[in-house]
Design a protein around this motif. Structure first.
Motif, short mmCIF file in Angstrom:
data_model
loop_
_atom_site.label_atom_id
_atom_site.label_comp_id
_atom_site.label_asym_id
_atom_site.label_seq_id
_atom_site.Cartn_x
_atom_site.Cartn_y
_atom_site.Cartn_z
N GLU A 53 0.97 -0.86 -0.03
CA GLU A 53 -0.28 0.18 -0.06
C GLU A 53 1.23 1.04 -0.15
OE1 GLU A 53 -3.65 -1.65 2.21
OE2 GLU A 53 -3.24 -0.65 3.52
N PRO A 54 0.78 2.36 -1.24
CA PRO A 54 1.63 2.91 -1.25
C PRO A 54 1.22 3.96 -0.31
CG PRO A 54 1.11 2.25 -3.39
CD PRO A 54 0.66 1.76 -2.76
N GLY A 55 2.30 5.05 0.45
CA GLY A 55 1.90 5.89 1.08
C GLY A 55 2.37 7.51 0.70
N ILE A 56 1.86 8.23 1.91
CA ILE A 56 2.11 10.11 1.37
C ILE A 56 2.70 10.16 3.18
CG2 ILE A 56 1.87 12.30 1.10
CD1 ILE A 56 -0.51 10.98 -0.85
N TYR A 57 4.10 11.00 2.93
CA TYR A 57 4.79 10.87 4.33
C TYR A 57 4.53 13.19 4.25
CZ TYR A 57 7.04 11.47 8.37
OH TYR A 57 7.39 11.89 10.19
N ILE A 58 3.81 13.53 4.15
CA ILE A 58 3.82 15.52 4.84
C ILE A 58 4.39 15.34 6.08
CG2 ILE A 58 2.41 17.24 4.93
CD1 ILE A 58 -0.20 14.87 3.70
N THR A 59 5.73 16.04 5.68
CA THR A 59 6.45 16.41 6.73
C THR A 59 6.41 18.39 7.36
OG1 THR A 59 8.55 17.29 7.51
CG2 THR A 59 7.96 16.88 5.17
N THR A 60 5.92 18.93 7.98
CA THR A 60 5.73 20.20 8.30
C THR A 60 7.21 20.77 8.87
OG1 THR A 60 4.42 19.92 10.61
CG2 THR A 60 3.32 20.00 8.58
N GLU A 61 8.25 19.99 9.84
CA GLU A 61 8.90 20.66 10.48
C GLU A 61 10.42 20.07 9.50
OE1 GLU A 61 8.69 18.69 14.35
OE2 GLU A 61 6.57 19.68 15.00
N GLU A 62 10.42 19.05 9.38
CA GLU A 62 11.86 18.37 8.83
C GLU A 62 11.81 18.57 7.62
OE1 GLU A 62 13.95 14.87 11.25
OE2 GLU A 62 12.12 14.43 11.65
N GLY A 63 13.39 18.97 7.16
CA GLY A 63 12.99 18.69 5.80
C GLY A 63 13.34 17.39 5.12
N PRO A 64 12.94 17.00 3.79
CA PRO A 64 12.24 15.58 3.30
C PRO A 64 14.21 14.98 3.47
CG PRO A 64 11.21 16.70 1.97
CD PRO A 64 12.24 18.26 2.87
N GLN A 65 15.03 15.60 3.29
CA GLN A 65 16.50 14.86 3.19
C GLN A 65 16.29 13.96 4.57
OE1 GLN A 65 17.81 13.48 0.37
NE2 GLN A 65 19.37 12.35 1.60
N HIS A 66 16.50 15.22 6.30
CA HIS A 66 16.77 15.02 6.98
C HIS A 66 16.02 13.59 7.43
CE1 HIS A 66 16.09 15.15 11.22
NE2 HIS A 66 17.39 15.63 10.91
N ILE A 67 15.04 13.56 6.76
CA ILE A 67 13.61 12.46 7.24
C ILE A 67 14.23 11.31 6.01
CG2 ILE A 67 11.20 11.28 6.69
CD1 ILE A 67 10.57 14.19 7.03
N ARG A 68 15.30 11.05 5.13
CA ARG A 68 15.76 10.01 3.96
C ARG A 68 16.92 9.02 5.05
NH1 ARG A 68 14.96 14.10 0.19
NH2 ARG A 68 13.07 13.03 -0.91
N GLU A 69 17.32 10.17 6.17
CA GLU A 69 18.83 10.57 6.58
C GLU A 69 18.56 10.01 7.66
OE1 GLU A 69 20.46 13.74 6.78
OE2 GLU A 69 21.43 13.71 4.28
N ARG A 70 17.72 9.82 8.66
CA ARG A 70 16.78 9.25 10.08
C ARG A 70 16.61 8.73 10.52
NH1 ARG A 70 12.71 13.06 13.96
NH2 ARG A 70 12.44 11.24 15.12
N PHE A 71 15.79 7.72 8.57
CA PHE A 71 15.14 6.73 8.67
C PHE A 71 16.28 5.43 7.48
CE2 PHE A 71 11.81 9.07 10.06
CZ PHE A 71 11.42 8.30 11.54
N SER A 72 16.72 5.98 7.31
CA SER A 72 17.93 5.28 6.08
C SER A 72 18.54 3.89 6.57
CB SER A 72 19.14 5.36 5.92
OG SER A 72 19.77 5.58 7.50
N VAL A 73 17.89 3.68 7.58
CA VAL A 73 17.49 1.87 8.15
C VAL A 73 16.47 0.81 7.00
CG1 VAL A 73 16.28 2.14 9.81
CG2 VAL A 73 18.11 0.02 9.42
N TRP A 74 15.41 1.96 6.59
CA TRP A 74 14.72 1.62 5.45
C TRP A 74 14.77 2.19 4.22
CZ3 TRP A 74 11.02 3.14 10.27
CH2 TRP A 74 10.53 2.37 11.49
N GLN A 75 15.61 2.34 3.61
CA GLN A 75 15.53 2.74 2.91
C GLN A 75 14.31 3.43 2.05
OE1 GLN A 75 16.05 -1.59 1.53
NE2 GLN A 75 18.17 -1.07 1.00
#
Length: 221
Positions: A53-75
């Motif tokens: 099931e595809p999903g959309i992650y809307i961030t109002t505080e952190e930049g997208p790249q920071h989120i990718r790095e923060r959860f890098s374990v989940w690729q």
């Protein structure tokens, strides 16, 4: 019984009798470091990897790249490349039309708004509630099962009245950092579903949040 959306978070779906009722909005509330963003991202990643099931992650505080790095374990980037996840940068403005366009593009079934707290900084509680109600209605119109996160400054369900107007369910992540760390999860409200009325312990592991539904925590506020 309404159709269910499995979170895939170990132990959680058992607490609400088989998952979240489909096409609802659920507020996840807690103090800083209680695990709100982790819970929300785990919901999105599990949807993509475990249930297709595809999903959309809307961030109002952190930049997208920071989120990718923060959860890098989940690729995360791999899921983006496969059109199983899209990140929307809403730090300046949340455009519902953009959400609708991406939902149509990747056929998203799940969404996260992390967090409503940032939206509320320049609004009164009444204005925030009205805006979140509009966002919630739009998400439901798109057929999305959504999680909104909300940060509080103390261990109470929420300091806003938003759950009364915008959310079909309220999930509280309790966190006490004293001599020892204590974590607990409580489903305060879940419309259209029976649910546990107890506070259950959970821990944050390398694979994410793990809840122990057969154990209970006696929490003193």
């Amino acid at each position: 019984m309404s159709k269910r959306v499995l979170t895939g978070i170990p132990g959680f779906d058992e607490l609400c009798r088989g998952g979240l009722p489909e096409v609802g909005t659920y507020l996840v509330s807690g103090v800083a470091e209680s695990g709100k963003t982790l819970f929300a991202m785990q919901f999105i990643v599990n949807g993509a990897r475990m249930f297709e099931e595809p999903g959309i992650y809307i961030t109002t505080e952190e930049g997208p790249q920071h989120i990718r790095e923060r959860f890098s374990v989940w690729q995360i980037e791999e899921l983006e490349d496969e059109n199983m996840l899209a990140i929307i940068d809403a730090r300046l403005n949340l455009n519902v039309e953009e959400v609708a366009a991406i939902q149509n593009e990747i056929c998203a079934k799940r969404a996260v708004l992390d967090s409503v707290t940032a939206i509320g900084f320049s609004r009164s509680p009444l204005e925030l509630g009205a805006e979140l109600l509009g966002i919630s209605v739009a998400m439901k119109t798109l057929g999305l099962t959504s999680i909104f996160t909300c940060q509080t400054t103390k261990d109470e369900p929420t300091e806003f009245c938003v759950e009364q107007v915008a959310a079909d369910g309220l999930i509280v992540l309790h966190y006490l950092k004293d001599e020892f760390e204590s974590r607990g999860i409580e489903i305060v409200k879940m419309e259209g579903s029976d649910h546990s009325e107890w506070i259950h312990p959970f821990e944050i592991t390398k694979r994410g949040i793990v809840i122990y539904p057969r154990n209970e925590v006696f929490w003193t506020r």
